[in-house]
Design a protein around this motif. Structure first.
Motif: not given
Length: 77
Positions: A10-11, A13, A43, A49
């Motif tokens: 999630t970091d 962007a 991921r 997340d």
């Protein structure tokens, strides 16, 4: 942004995560995103997340070519 192995996905962007059309309806697949520096983040689609792994273009190229050549078919049994 400095991407590193294990950072929260999630970091990361401003990227577009892509998933194979072979993924099933429950989302059991990995997703890949091209990063600004040309590297590729990976991921687990079930845990978006969670942590991301960062690979170089050459590492991803070797993986994709190995998959195309059937080198990992034994893992599908």
């Amino acid at each position: 942004m400095h991407a590193y192995n294990g950072m929260p996905a999630t970091d990361i962007a401003g990227v577009t995560w892509r998933k194979s059309a072979h993924s099933n309806s429950t989302g059991n697949c990995v997703e890949l995103a091209e990063l600004p520096d040309g590297s590729v983040a990976v991921r687990n689609s079930r845990y978006p997340d969670g942590p991301a792994l960062i690979y170089t273009r050459d590492e991803i190229r070797a993986l994709v070519l190995g998959v195309k050549d059937g080198e990992f078919d034994g893992l599908l049994v």
